[in-house]
Design a protein around this motif. Structure first.
Motif, PDB file in Angstrom:
ATOM      1  N   VAL A  52      37.284  45.910  35.386  1.00 43.87           N
ATOM      2  CA  VAL A  52      38.274  46.580  34.536  1.00 43.87           C
ATOM      3  C   VAL A  52      39.582  46.744  35.313  1.00 43.87           C
ATOM      4  CG1 VAL A  52      38.811  48.684  33.253  1.00 43.87           C
ATOM      5  CG2 VAL A  52      36.438  47.868  33.360  1.00 43.87           C
ATOM      6  N   LEU A  53      39.454  47.207  36.554  1.00 44.18           N
ATOM      7  CA  LEU A  53      40.650  47.438  37.372  1.00 44.18           C
ATOM      8  C   LEU A  53      41.436  46.149  37.582  1.00 44.18           C
ATOM      9  CD1 LEU A  53      39.654  49.793  40.315  1.00 44.18           C
ATOM     10  CD2 LEU A  53      40.940  50.303  38.237  1.00 44.18           C
ATOM     11  N   VAL A  56      46.272  43.062  36.373  1.00 42.03           N
ATOM     12  CA  VAL A  56      46.907  41.803  35.940  1.00 42.03           C
ATOM     13  C   VAL A  56      47.737  42.048  34.680  1.00 42.03           C
ATOM     14  CG1 VAL A  56      46.499  39.484  35.041  1.00 42.03           C
ATOM     15  CG2 VAL A  56      45.170  40.302  36.987  1.00 42.03           C
ATOM     16  N   ASN A  57      47.179  42.781  33.724  1.00 40.83           N
ATOM     17  CA  ASN A  57      47.923  43.036  32.484  1.00 40.83           C
ATOM     18  C   ASN A  57      49.203  43.831  32.753  1.00 40.83           C
ATOM     19  OD1 ASN A  57      46.127  41.622  30.931  1.00 40.83           O
ATOM     20  ND2 ASN A  57      44.926  43.403  30.322  1.00 40.83           N
ATOM     21  N   LEU A  58      49.114  44.772  33.686  1.00 46.46           N
ATOM     22  CA  LEU A  58      50.298  45.565  34.030  1.00 46.46           C
ATOM     23  C   LEU A  58      51.392  44.651  34.589  1.00 46.46           C
ATOM     24  CD1 LEU A  58      51.464  48.503  34.555  1.00 46.46           C
ATOM     25  CD2 LEU A  58      50.601  48.227  36.890  1.00 46.46           C
ATOM     26  N   VAL A  59      50.990  43.805  35.540  1.00 46.39           N
ATOM     27  CA  VAL A  59      51.972  42.925  36.176  1.00 46.39           C
ATOM     28  C   VAL A  59      52.491  41.885  35.177  1.00 46.39           C
ATOM     29  CG1 VAL A  59      52.281  41.176  37.988  1.00 46.39           C
ATOM     30  CG2 VAL A  59      51.142  43.336  38.516  1.00 46.39           C
ATOM     31  N   ALA A 111      55.263  36.924  38.782  1.00 44.31           N
ATOM     32  CA  ALA A 111      54.206  35.914  38.933  1.00 44.31           C
ATOM     33  C   ALA A 111      54.483  35.033  40.147  1.00 44.31           C
ATOM     34  CB  ALA A 111      54.098  35.068  37.675  1.00 44.31           C
ATOM     35  N   ARG A 112      55.785  34.723  40.366  1.00 46.41           N
ATOM     36  CA  ARG A 112      56.112  33.814  41.467  1.00 46.41           C
ATOM     37  C   ARG A 112      55.845  34.445  42.823  1.00 46.41           C
ATOM     38  NH1 ARG A 112      61.865  32.655  39.588  1.00 46.41           N
ATOM     39  NH2 ARG A 112      61.406  32.329  37.399  1.00 46.41           N
ATOM     40  N   ARG A 129      46.315  38.136  44.528  1.00 50.58           N
ATOM     41  CA  ARG A 129      45.322  37.138  44.112  1.00 50.58           C
ATOM     42  C   ARG A 129      43.909  37.562  44.512  1.00 50.58           C
ATOM     43  NH1 ARG A 129      47.689  32.286  42.388  1.00 50.58           N
ATOM     44  NH2 ARG A 129      49.933  32.480  42.567  1.00 50.58           N
ATOM     45  N   ASP A 130      43.755  38.106  45.736  1.00 51.94           N
ATOM     46  CA  ASP A 130      42.423  38.536  46.189  1.00 51.94           C
ATOM     47  C   ASP A 130      41.854  39.611  45.280  1.00 51.94           C
ATOM     48  OD1 ASP A 130      42.485  36.857  48.303  1.00 51.94           O
ATOM     49  OD2 ASP A 130      42.762  38.396  49.846  1.00 51.94           O
ATOM     50  N   ILE A 131      42.658  40.627  45.011  1.00 51.69           N
ATOM     51  CA  ILE A 131      42.119  41.772  44.275  1.00 51.69           C
ATOM     52  C   ILE A 131      41.930  41.447  42.790  1.00 51.69           C
ATOM     53  CG2 ILE A 131      44.348  42.934  43.892  1.00 51.69           C
ATOM     54  CD1 ILE A 131      42.952  45.571  44.206  1.00 51.69           C
ATOM     55  N   THR A 132      42.583  40.391  42.308  1.00 55.38           N
ATOM     56  CA  THR A 132      42.472  40.093  40.878  1.00 55.38           C
ATOM     57  C   THR A 132      41.670  38.822  40.585  1.00 55.38           C
ATOM     58  OG1 THR A 132      44.545  38.872  40.899  1.00 55.38           O
ATOM     59  CG2 THR A 132      44.671  41.212  40.324  1.00 55.38           C
TER      60      THR A 132
END
Ligand SMILES: NC(=O)C1=CN([C@@H]2O[C@H](COP(=O)(O)OP(=O)(O)OC[C@H]3O[C@@H](n4cnc5c(N)ncnc54)[C@H](O)[C@@H]3O)[C@@H](O)[C@H]2O)C=CC1
Ligand SMILES: O=C(O)C(=O)Cc1ccc(O)cc1
Length: 367
Positions: A192-193, A198-201, A212-213, A220-223
């Protein structure tokens, strides 16, 4: 001695990986059932199952052990259907669903008395899905939780645990509620986190495309797990609702606490926050071999002609494409066998893929 028959209901990532592990024992026959004929075709071509059918009764009639490996919602449906089918008298039914309490409750309700249900959950997986991503090493060294209840005959739990040694996972037992609480915290809620972040960013990125760039290793690791199958995680959240809601409350409080430190500029306690997290993270037990399936594999359908494998290796060799491993998956009696070729680098794999497709071979990659 009669062969043990295993039925895999849902021949995808996890069902396929269990099937491949079971095939390490030549005395085991693996029958796959899936609602999709194309999944069964791939599974047969990749040598994952000995036989496949889209008829559930045919798949389970001879089975000594039945693995329910479909998405969680479908496990419920299958449990109800199984109760009306012709099964072996001493059959063990087990599942691989990511949640346990509701599945076990439902199984107790619907499974007939001569059938033993033992809940199960292999604690390994991937954000990939489908049988092409299956591997006989996926579960190696991972925990595999079984959730028998007080009435489950011990010799049957031992029988299933013995069989699961073929996956090389570490089998442990837990009650379903404890499983859902712990796995809620270490697997479900992190999904969920990851997706919420990702949705927030993504929202910020709509305003300013640099987000994104500039997204670097940390993001990337955490998502990574936000790339998982949305439908699967939808089902998991709905099944483990109460634990997830409780963990989410604790999480909100934990975040508020840190933000208070930020607001008051409490440098020592902010550092302590990062330090305690780092200590626990660095102390996590390591999962050694098998955590990830080999990366650079191609699967090739081999028409059953003499010299076909030699032709393929010659084609690759002539273009200096190095192979580090070659495995022939058991040949299907009728049409094809499958060859697994492991390359040293992604570039070599891609060159190999292009070349073999050019020569009109059917080539599959892990997806
Ligand atoms: N993906 C992961 O990392 C992990 C998943 N699990 C659990 O394993 C189960 C399967 O997940 P995956 O293998 O990842 O999914 P998957 O999408 O790779 O495979 C599921 C397979 O089930 C088939 N299917 C769908 N409905 C069916 C039905 N009614 N009867 C028979 N087959 C049906 C699909 O066609 C597909 O081939 C889920 O219950 C999931 O919670 C457990 C551990 C890890
Ligand atoms: O890829 C990851 O990090 C996972 O979280 C794998 C996973 C996914 C689902 C499960 O029920 C168990 C393990």
């Amino acid at each position: 001695m009669k062969k043990t028959t295993i039925a895999i209901i849902g021949v995808g990532l996890i069902g396929g990986s269990i099937a491949l592990s079971m095939r390490r024992d030549p005395e085991i026959r693996v029958v796959g059932y899936d609602v999709r004929q194309d999944c069964l075709d791939k599974a047969l071509n990749l040598g994952v199952i000995h036989a496949g059918t889209t008829d559930l009764q045919t798949a389970v009639r001879e089975a000594n052990i039945i693995f329910l490996a479909a998405p969680v919602e479908q496990i419920f449906v299958t449990l109800r259907t199984l109760s009306g089918l012709d099964l072996q008298p001493d059959v063990i039914v087990t599942d691989v669903g990511s949640t346990k309490s509701e599945i076990v409750r439902q199984a107790i309700k619907v499974i007939p008395p001569h059938v033993t249900f033992i809940g199960g959950h292999p604690m390994a997986g991937s954000h990939k899905s489908g049988v092409t991503a299956a591997s006989d090493r996926l579960l190696e060294n991972a925990y595999y939780v079984l959730t028998p209840n007080a009435d489950t005959p011990e010799h049957l739990v031992n029988r299933l645990a013995d069989l699961l040694t073929l996956t090389r996972a570490k089998v442990v037992q837990m009650d379903p509620e404890t499983h859902d609480q712990v796995v809620g915290a270490v697997s479900h809620f992190p999904h969920v986190l990851a997706s919420a972040l990702v949705n927030l960013v993504a929202g910020y990125d709509d305003e300013n495309a640099w987000h994104a760039r500039l997204a670097a290793g940390g993001f990337r690791d955490i998502t990574r797990i936000a790339s998982s199958n949305p439908r699967m995680w939808r089902d998991v959240l709905l099944q483990n609702r109460d634990h997830i809601l409780k963990i989410a409350k604790d999480w909100s409080k934990a975040l508020d606490d840190v933000m208070e430190l930020v607001e008051t500029g409490d440098a020592d306690r902010i550092e302590h926050f990062f330090q305690t997290a780092r200590d626990f993270r660095d102390g996590l037990p390591e999962r050694k071999a098998g955590a990830l399936p080999p990366l650079y594999d191609l699967y090739i359908d081999i028409p059953d002609h003499p010299g076909e494998i030699g032709r393929i290796t010659t084609l690759l060799g002539a273009r200096q494409i190095n192979i580090i491993n070659l495995q022939i998956r058991e040949t299907r009696e009728d049409i094809y066998g499958a060859l697994r070729i492991t390359f040293q680098t992604q570039a070599e794999m891609e060159k190999g893929e292009e070349l073999l497709r050019y020569f009109e071979y059917n080539v599959y990659k892990r997806v």
